[in-house]
Design a protein around this motif. Structure first.
Motif, mmCIF file in Angstrom:
data_model
loop_
_atom_site.group_PDB
_atom_site.id
_atom_site.type_symbol
_atom_site.label_atom_id
_atom_site.label_comp_id
_atom_site.label_asym_id
_atom_site.label_seq_id
_atom_site.Cartn_x
_atom_site.Cartn_y
_atom_site.Cartn_z
ATOM 1 N N HIS A 90 4.080 -73.659 11.886
ATOM 2 C CA HIS A 90 4.991 -72.539 12.157
ATOM 3 C C HIS A 90 5.841 -72.772 13.401
ATOM 4 O O HIS A 90 6.693 -71.965 13.721
ATOM 5 C CB HIS A 90 4.206 -71.235 12.325
ATOM 6 N N GLY A 118 -6.324 -72.715 5.862
ATOM 7 C CA GLY A 118 -5.295 -72.631 4.826
ATOM 8 C C GLY A 118 -5.042 -73.922 4.064
ATOM 9 O O GLY A 118 -4.061 -74.006 3.336
ATOM 10 N N SER A 132 9.868 -67.406 10.544
ATOM 11 C CA SER A 132 8.680 -66.592 10.315
ATOM 12 C C SER A 132 9.057 -65.172 9.900
ATOM 13 O O SER A 132 8.406 -64.580 9.043
ATOM 14 C CB SER A 132 7.811 -66.623 11.567
ATOM 15 N N ARG A 137 1.619 -79.833 8.301
ATOM 16 C CA ARG A 137 0.603 -79.769 9.349
ATOM 17 C C ARG A 137 0.473 -81.105 10.050
ATOM 18 O O ARG A 137 0.324 -81.167 11.263
ATOM 19 C CB ARG A 137 -0.734 -79.330 8.771
ATOM 20 N N GLN A 152 -3.248 -72.880 15.865
ATOM 21 C CA GLN A 152 -3.532 -72.534 14.483
ATOM 22 C C GLN A 152 -2.197 -72.456 13.737
ATOM 23 O O GLN A 152 -1.215 -71.980 14.290
ATOM 24 C CB GLN A 152 -4.226 -71.181 14.462
ATOM 25 N N TYR A 153 -2.149 -72.885 12.515
ATOM 26 C CA TYR A 153 -0.900 -72.969 11.750
ATOM 27 C C TYR A 153 0.214 -73.617 12.579
ATOM 28 O O TYR A 153 1.257 -73.019 12.793
ATOM 29 C CB TYR A 153 -0.464 -71.588 11.255
ATOM 30 N N GLY A 180 2.497 -78.188 2.436
ATOM 31 C CA GLY A 180 1.730 -77.591 3.528
ATOM 32 C C GLY A 180 0.960 -78.615 4.349
ATOM 33 O O GLY A 180 1.020 -78.622 5.572
#
Ligand code: ADP
Ligand code: MG
Lengths: 283, 281
Positions: B94, B173, A209, B150, B90-91, B146
């Motif tokens: 990551h 997103g 990140s 997810r 969320q996301y 992406g």
């Protein structure tokens, strides 16, 4: 992590907040030096008074400031213990490898006062100055070093970006810890090797990140025409106001007083206290 | 595994100038197998509420009962609900960290203390469930698209076989096709796999079509708790909260205002067409 006040900005309306960052930087530096040059009680009394006045002016609640010191308490206690036990001098008490001497106690008290003043003065600076103003101040102060080809602007820019990113990365780390905890990860293992291993699910995403943010930022800066420091102007250029000149005057006065006290105090103390009395511990 | 929030309150930065009450005295009961949509404006406290429900942050006051047990009681082992209450942040992509997709999905079940064989079986099932093909199993998760990332992240939570699945803005997103896929997957999990689902969104369009019950949060407070059809009767209230009706419902309202006597409670496009047809013929 949340309790570290050092390095955090505290929003308030005060003279200290409005001071030019250069004044605060120079002031803090001189103040810190003054704490280490002389070591007698009069100097510390003057130093403490100055600090108290600044704190009062800054409108930062004392409690908030002290909360930030909790993290550093450990180092402080360690220093004190170390000084009490391991300073050589006339021993008052002695056992095994430890000996408590008059000098030891004196050093310990001195170190504690010194560290306290030091930390509070540093945190006052960061509490009352936004990271951006701080780096602006640094950049301007160090501008002369450009003559010896030091990339002052670039260093300042890197610093301000780094400072800006600390809270963002802390927040990110917090999120990742929660997400991995929800997947059953444990970050509280007793065994050191396991603990190190348990950090991988935190550190890998955090690095990724950070890199992603860095490249996004670089792209965004370039897209907006950033091309280094040459010819770059500021939205809020630093300009000294009268309060800044007054502060410099106060600072010079402070240094003069400290130097005067430092030089003459030996004689005053000799007059005041007969050697070997317990009062002399203080000096 | 019913979940009960009992006067839940959470305050960020208590006793500092930045004090925010993110969740303010919310009490609600979530029954088994329900598909719940949690809606609120950005900053209304949705994420904080979810973290409280799943035992990740301690409430300032109030508590949560899962299966009748107070999860914030002193002697309750929070580790025991990990895996039972799955939360997809969320996301979520990551948080991927392993070298291969498969290994990453194994992380959860491994932490649950399952042996290698069972872990791999669960991971395999989860990856199939989210519709990923075998080819990607041994790729690095960072090389995927992406939408694929997810799904890997969602599989990473599903592999623990949670009874309750909480998803924080899972469509953020993604492109419209990706949104539909993810929402379809979530619906399948509820209807076929009988999971209790809490789906968070700030968009009515996302949830209206799928859920049984909508909770609207505003400023940390539970403002509305109703079925999708009832919620849209609170039109003014919703607009005041910065939320809008689904596009379809809005369209029906303008049709009605132009003088054609349609009912305005349609939520999906199909319902709307049916209603228009009914009136026209
Ligand atoms: N880690 C945090 N520290 C301080 N304040 C926070 C933190 N996280 C969220 N908040 C605040 O709490 C409120 C609710 O946030 P959040 O639960 O993230 O809302 P939502 O998910 O609905 O957007 C917001 O006002 C936000 O600024
Ligand atoms: Mg959120």
């Amino acid at each position: 992590m949340k309790d570290i006040t050092l390095g955090q900005y505290y929003q308030a309306e005060s003279v200290i907040h409005r001071l030019d960052p250069r004044v605060k930087l120079v002031g803090t530096l001189l103040y810190m030096i003054s704490l280490f040059v002389f070591n007698n009680i009069f100097c510390y009394i003057v130093a403490a008074i100055l600090l108290a006045v600044v704190i009062a002016l800054s409108k930062v609640p004392i409690g908030y400031m002290l909360k930030g010191m909790r993290a550093i308490m450990f180092i402080m206690i360690f220093t004190v213990i170390f000084n009490v036990f391991f300073t050589n001098g006339d021993n008052l008490v002695e056992f095994w490898i430890f000996h408590i001497s008059k000098e030891g106690i004196r050093m310990a008290i001195l170190m504690m006062v010194r560290l306290t003043l030091l930390i509070i003065s540093a945190s006052i600076m960061t509490l009352t100055t936004t990271p951006n103003r701080l780096t602006d101040g640094l950049e301007k102060l160090f501008r002369p070093l450009k003559l010896i080809k030091l990339p002052v602007h670039e260093i300042a820019m890197m610093m301000s970006i780094a400072l800006r990113f600390i809270p963002i990365l802390m927040e990110e780390a917090d999120k990742i810890v929660k997400a991995q905890t929800a997947r059953g990860a444990r970050f509280d293992s007793k065994k050191l090797t396991e603990r190190a291993k348990s950090l991988i699910p935190l550190i890998v995403p955090l690095f990724i990140s950070a890199f992603r943010r860095a490249s996004d930022l670089a792209l965004a800066m370039e897209a907006r025409g950033y091309h280094g420091g040459d010819g770059r102007t500021k939205l809020y250029p630093l300009k000294y106001a009268s309060r800044d000149y007054i502060s410099y005057a106060v600072l010079i006065l402070y240094v003069a007083i400290i130097v005067f006290l430092g030089i003459t105090s030996a004689r005053i103390i000799a007059h005041l206290t007969p050697a070997n009395s317990y009062l002399s511990l203080l000096f | 595994m019913p979940i009960i929030a009992d006067h839940l309150t959470f305050v960020y930065g208590a006793k500092t100038p930045l004090q925010t009450t993110a969740v303010d005295d919310i009490s609600v009961k979530i029954e088994d197998g329900q598909f719940i949509g949690l809606i609120g404006h950005t900053g209304s406290g949705k994420t904080t509420f979810l973290q409280l429900l799943s035992g990740l942050i301690k409430p300032s006051s109030g508590t949560v009962y899962i299966n009748g047990e107070d999860i914030y009681a002193k002697d309750f082992d929070l580790h025991s609900i990990r895996g039972k209450v799955g939360i997809v942040f969320q996301y979520p992509e990551h948080q991927l960290f392993e070298e291969t997709v498969f290994k990453d999905v194994c992380f959860g079940p491994k932490n649950m203390g399952l042996d290698q064989k069972e872990t791999e079986l669960k991971a395999y099932e989860a990856l199939k469930l989210v519709g990923l093909e075998d080819e990607v199993f041994y790729q690095s998760p960072f090389d995927l698209s992406g939408g694929q990332k997810r799904r890997v992240a969602i599989a990473g939570v599903l592999s623990m076989k949670p009874q309750v699945l909480i998803l924080d803005e899972p469509t953020a997103g993604l492109d419209p096709a990706g949104r539909k896929e993810i929402l379809g997957l979530i619906e399948k999990l509820c209807r076929e796999n009988k999971m209790t689902i809490i789906l968070v969104s700030h968009s009515m369009d996302d949830v209206a079509e799928y859920v049984d019950r909508i909770l609207v949060i505003n400023n940390g407070k539970l403002a509305i708790d109703a079925t999708p059809k009832e919620v849209f009767k609170h039109r003014e209230e919703l607009e005041e909260f910065g939320l809008s009706l689904p596009q379809v419902t809005k369209a029906m309202i303008s049709i009605k205002e132009s003088g054609i006597p349609v009912k305005t409670d349609a939520i999906t496009v199909d319902e709307a067409i049916e209603e228009i047809m009914r009136v026209l013929y």
